[in-house]
Design a protein around this motif. Structure first.
Motif, PDB file in Angstrom:
ATOM      1  N   ASN A 272       0.841  -1.193   0.000  1.00  0.00           N
ATOM      2  CA  ASN A 272       0.000   0.000   0.000  1.00  0.00           C
ATOM      3  C   ASN A 272       0.880   1.249   0.000  1.00  0.00           C
ATOM      4  N   GLY A 273       0.243   2.406  -0.111  1.00  0.00           N
ATOM      5  CA  GLY A 273       0.970   3.654  -0.216  1.00  0.00           C
ATOM      6  C   GLY A 273       1.751   4.044   1.017  1.00  0.00           C
ATOM      7  N   GLY A 274       1.491   3.366   2.138  1.00  0.00           N
ATOM      8  CA  GLY A 274       2.238   3.658   3.356  1.00  0.00           C
ATOM      9  C   GLY A 274       3.716   3.345   3.245  1.00  0.00           C
ATOM     10  N   GLN A 275       4.076   2.514   2.277  1.00  0.00           N
ATOM     11  CA  GLN A 275       5.479   2.133   2.097  1.00  0.00           C
ATOM     12  C   GLN A 275       6.236   3.122   1.209  1.00  0.00           C
ATOM     13  N   THR A 276       5.573   4.165   0.725  1.00  0.00           N
ATOM     14  CA  THR A 276       6.188   5.086  -0.233  1.00  0.00           C
ATOM     15  C   THR A 276       7.537   5.639   0.225  1.00  0.00           C
ATOM     16  N   PRO A 277       7.698   6.084   1.474  1.00  0.00           N
ATOM     17  CA  PRO A 277       9.021   6.593   1.880  1.00  0.00           C
ATOM     18  C   PRO A 277      10.123   5.544   1.736  1.00  0.00           C
ATOM     19  N   LEU A 278       9.824   4.306   2.121  1.00  0.00           N
ATOM     20  CA  LEU A 278      10.812   3.223   1.987  1.00  0.00           C
ATOM     21  C   LEU A 278      11.127   2.967   0.524  1.00  0.00           C
TER      22      LEU A 278
ATOM     23  N   PRO B  10      -3.892   0.856  -2.390  1.00  0.00           N
ATOM     24  CA  PRO B  10      -4.877   1.097  -3.447  1.00  0.00           C
ATOM     25  C   PRO B  10      -5.962   0.020  -3.571  1.00  0.00           C
ATOM     26  N   THR B  11      -6.013  -0.932  -2.623  1.00  0.00           N
ATOM     27  CA  THR B  11      -7.072  -1.946  -2.707  1.00  0.00           C
ATOM     28  C   THR B  11      -8.444  -1.294  -2.626  1.00  0.00           C
ATOM     29  N   THR B  12      -8.512  -0.114  -2.027  1.00  0.00           N
ATOM     30  CA  THR B  12      -9.759   0.642  -1.951  1.00  0.00           C
ATOM     31  C   THR B  12     -10.313   0.931  -3.350  1.00  0.00           C
ATOM     32  N   LEU B  13      -9.431   1.313  -4.271  1.00  0.00           N
ATOM     33  CA  LEU B  13      -9.870   1.588  -5.641  1.00  0.00           C
ATOM     34  C   LEU B  13     -10.328   0.304  -6.325  1.00  0.00           C
ATOM     35  N   MET B  14      -9.625  -0.778  -6.082  1.00  0.00           N
ATOM     36  CA  MET B  14     -10.016  -2.068  -6.663  1.00  0.00           C
ATOM     37  C   MET B  14     -11.410  -2.461  -6.181  1.00  0.00           C
ATOM     38  N   ALA B  15     -11.691  -2.167  -4.909  1.00  0.00           N
ATOM     39  CA  ALA B  15     -13.017  -2.473  -4.357  1.00  0.00           C
ATOM     40  C   ALA B  15     -14.091  -1.639  -5.059  1.00  0.00           C
ATOM     41  N   ARG B  16     -13.823  -0.367  -5.279  1.00  0.00           N
ATOM     42  CA  ARG B  16     -14.799   0.490  -5.961  1.00  0.00           C
ATOM     43  C   ARG B  16     -15.011   0.033  -7.403  1.00  0.00           C
ATOM     44  N   ARG B  17     -13.974  -0.406  -8.048  1.00  0.00           N
ATOM     45  CA  ARG B  17     -14.106  -0.894  -9.422  1.00  0.00           C
ATOM     46  C   ARG B  17     -14.998  -2.131  -9.508  1.00  0.00           C
ATOM     47  N   LEU B  18     -15.040  -2.881  -8.420  1.00  0.00           N
ATOM     48  CA  LEU B  18     -15.899  -4.063  -8.382  1.00  0.00           C
ATOM     49  C   LEU B  18     -17.328  -3.713  -7.971  1.00  0.00           C
ATOM     50  N   GLY B  19     -17.551  -2.438  -7.720  1.00  0.00           N
ATOM     51  CA  GLY B  19     -18.909  -1.987  -7.404  1.00  0.00           C
ATOM     52  C   GLY B  19     -19.206  -1.822  -5.933  1.00  0.00           C
TER      53      GLY B  19
ATOM     54  N   LYS C  37      10.353  13.347   3.080  1.00  0.00           N
ATOM     55  CA  LYS C  37      10.380  14.633   2.382  1.00  0.00           C
ATOM     56  C   LYS C  37      10.080  14.444   0.900  1.00  0.00           C
ATOM     57  N   LEU C  38      10.698  13.450   0.294  1.00  0.00           N
ATOM     58  CA  LEU C  38      10.467  13.172  -1.122  1.00  0.00           C
ATOM     59  C   LEU C  38       9.018  12.758  -1.359  1.00  0.00           C
ATOM     60  N   SER C  39       8.474  11.962  -0.449  1.00  0.00           N
ATOM     61  CA  SER C  39       7.093  11.488  -0.580  1.00  0.00           C
ATOM     62  C   SER C  39       6.095  12.634  -0.501  1.00  0.00           C
ATOM     63  N   ILE C  40       6.395  13.631   0.322  1.00  0.00           N
ATOM     64  CA  ILE C  40       5.501  14.773   0.493  1.00  0.00           C
ATOM     65  C   ILE C  40       5.620  15.763  -0.660  1.00  0.00           C
ATOM     66  N   GLU C  41       6.854  15.997  -1.100  1.00  0.00           N
ATOM     67  CA  GLU C  41       7.108  17.098  -2.038  1.00  0.00           C
ATOM     68  C   GLU C  41       7.211  16.693  -3.502  1.00  0.00           C
ATOM     69  N   GLN C  42       7.468  15.427  -3.781  1.00  0.00           N
ATOM     70  CA  GLN C  42       7.724  15.008  -5.158  1.00  0.00           C
ATOM     71  C   GLN C  42       6.761  13.887  -5.582  1.00  0.00           C
ATOM     72  N   PRO C  43       5.512  14.220  -5.888  1.00  0.00           N
ATOM     73  CA  PRO C  43       4.542  13.178  -6.254  1.00  0.00           C
ATOM     74  C   PRO C  43       4.942  12.364  -7.477  1.00  0.00           C
TER      75      PRO C  43
ATOM     76  N   TYR D 167      -0.902   6.790  -3.725  1.00  0.00           N
ATOM     77  CA  TYR D 167      -0.132   7.978  -3.320  1.00  0.00           C
ATOM     78  C   TYR D 167      -0.989   8.972  -2.519  1.00  0.00           C
ATOM     79  N   LYS D 168      -2.117   9.367  -3.091  1.00  0.00           N
ATOM     80  CA  LYS D 168      -2.885  10.454  -2.469  1.00  0.00           C
ATOM     81  C   LYS D 168      -3.467  10.067  -1.116  1.00  0.00           C
ATOM     82  N   SER D 169      -3.732   8.783  -0.907  1.00  0.00           N
ATOM     83  CA  SER D 169      -4.323   8.345   0.356  1.00  0.00           C
ATOM     84  C   SER D 169      -3.348   8.433   1.521  1.00  0.00           C
ATOM     85  N   PHE D 170      -2.046   8.401   1.215  1.00  0.00           N
ATOM     86  CA  PHE D 170      -1.056   8.404   2.292  1.00  0.00           C
ATOM     87  C   PHE D 170      -0.219   9.674   2.361  1.00  0.00           C
ATOM     88  N   ALA D 171      -0.026  10.362   1.235  1.00  0.00           N
ATOM     89  CA  ALA D 171       0.854  11.538   1.232  1.00  0.00           C
ATOM     90  C   ALA D 171       0.428  12.567   2.277  1.00  0.00           C
TER      91      ALA D 171
END
Length: 333
Positions: free
Chosen positions: A43-49, A190-199, A244-250, A273-277
C-alpha cells in the motif's frame, strides 16, 4: 644481493604490503551497511521506503537499504524474531510481540493513524448491519484487525457481534468480499480503488476518524540501538529524506509506487499515493497516544498494565532535529 640493495627491496616490500592493507581497510570503511527492511502490505504507506531504494537516498548515509515484502504484520514480526529482516515497517503486531517479551522498540512512526476504510456489499447499509454477518480483516492482532476493533467500538459493537475471517493479503480479503464469503472488509489504498471498481462502496473511512494508532512504525531490535547506533541513525536520516520526497515530489513517488506494486495502472498508483501523502509527517515521532491506542485494542493480558513509553525511543529523531539535520534537509542542503 648487496646489503643496501637488500634493504631497499625489503623496504619496498613493506610499503607494498602496507599499501595493500591500507587500501583494503579504506574499502571496508567505505563499504555501505546493508539493511533489510520488511514491510507487510502493498500500500501507499510504504512510499518513503520505496523512495529511499528507488532514488538511492540511502547511499548518502553509507547504507544499502533493501525493501523486503513479507505479507501480514504477524508474519513480518516472526521474520524480525528470526533475524530475516533488520527493521520492520509494521503496526500493532509489534506491540503484541513486545508485550510477549520480544526485544523490539519503535524508533519512528511514518503513519500514526488508521489508514483504512471499510468496504461492504450492497446489503450492508451501515455498520450496525454487520451484526451476525462476516467481516474480513488482515491478520489477527495486526493493524487491520485493530482498526476493525476500534471502528466497532465507535458504534458500541465488538467482533463478538459477528464472525471475523483473517487473510494474509488485501487482495485475498477483496476476493472474499467479491465472492460473498465476507459481507465487509477492511482495506487500505490502493485496494480501496479495486473495491470500488468491483462496485463496492466505502461504508466508513476509518482514517478520517483521526484515531491515533501505530499503522506504520519503524521497529528495530533493542540490541541494534546499543551495538549499532550509527546505523539506526543513518536509517532514520534516510527515512526523513524519504518522507520529504514522498511529500514534495509526487511524480518521483508515483514512479516508485508503480515499480513496487508492479503496476502501470495510473489510477491505482494515484490512489496509493494520495491516500497516504497527506498522512506523512516531516519528522516521524512516536507518540504516547499511538501506543496507548494499540494497547487498548489488543487482547494481550499484559496490555492493561503496560507503560506506552516502554515501547518507543525518540532520541535519534530528536538528535536529527537538534543537530540541524532536519532543517538543512528541508532547506534543500
Amino acid at each position: 644481493m648487496a646489503p643496501k640493495l637488500l634493504s631497499r627491496f625489503v623496504i619496498g616490500i613493506f610499503f607494498a604490503i602496507f599499501a595493500f592493507f591500507a587500501a583494503n581497510l579504506l574499502h571496508a570503511a567505505a563499504a555501505p551497511t546493508t539493511i533489510r527492511v520488511g514491510y507487510p502490505q502493498l500500500n501507499g504507506g510504504q512510499t518513503p521506503l520505496w523512495n529511499i531504494a528507488d532514488s538511492k537516498l540511502d547511499q548518502k548515509y553509507n547504507l544499502d537499504i533493501k525493501p523486503v515484502y513479507i505479507p501480514g504484520g504477524v508474519r513480518l514480526t516472526q521474520s524480525m524474531l528470526s533475524g530475516s529482516v533488520d527493521i520492520a515497517m509494521t503496526g500493532g503486531a509489534a506491540v503484541n510481540a513486545m508485550l510477549s517479551g520480544a526485544e523490539f522498540i519503535y524508533v519512528g512512526m511514518p503513519v500514526a493513524t488508521y489508514a483504512f476504510s471499510l468496504y461492504a456489499r450492497p446489503e450492508i447499509k451501515e455498520v450496525a448491519d454487520l451484526r451476525g454477518k462476516v467481516l474480513g480483516v488482515i491478520t489477527k492482532g495486526a493493524s487491520s484487525d485493530h482498526a476493525a476493533i476500534a471502528l466497532l467500538r465507535q458504534y458500541k459493537m465488538t467482533q463478538q457481534d459477528m464472525k471475523v475471517l483473517y487473510f494474509s493479503r488485501q487482495e485475498d480479503a477483496l476476493a472474499a468480499l467479491n465472492q460473498g464469503i465476507v459481507q465487509a472488509a477492511v482495506h487500505s489504498a490502493p485496494t480501496t480503488l479495486m473495491a470500488r471498481r468491483l462496485g463496492f462502496k466505502e461504508l466508513v473511512n476509518i482514517g478520517a476518524l483521526k484515531l491515533p494508532y501505530p499503522f506504520m512504525g519503524l521497529a528495530v531490535r533493542r540490541s541494534a540501538i546499543q551495538q549499532s547506533p550509527d546505523v539506526v541513525r543513518g536509517f532514520l536520516k534516510a527515512m526523513v529524506a524519504g518522507l520529504k520526497l514522498s511529500i514534495e515530489q509526487p511524480d518521483i513517488s508515483k514512479r516508485a509506487i508503480g515499480k513496487y506494486l508492479a503496476s502501470k495502472d495510473q489510477e491505482i498508483i494515484d490512489e496509493a499515493y494520495k491516500s497516504f501523502a497527506q498522512l506523512f509527517p516531516r519528522v516521524p515521532y512516536v507518540t504516547d497516544d499511538a501506543i496507548r491506542a494499540a494497547l487498548a485494542v489488543t487482547d494481550h493480558p499484559k496490555a492493561a498494565a503496560a507503560n506506552p513509553k516502554d515501547f518507543y525511543d525518540n532520541r535519534f529523531l530528536q538528535e536529527l532535529e537538534s543537530s540541524g539535520f532536519v532543517k538543512a534537509l528541508n532547506a534543500g542542503k
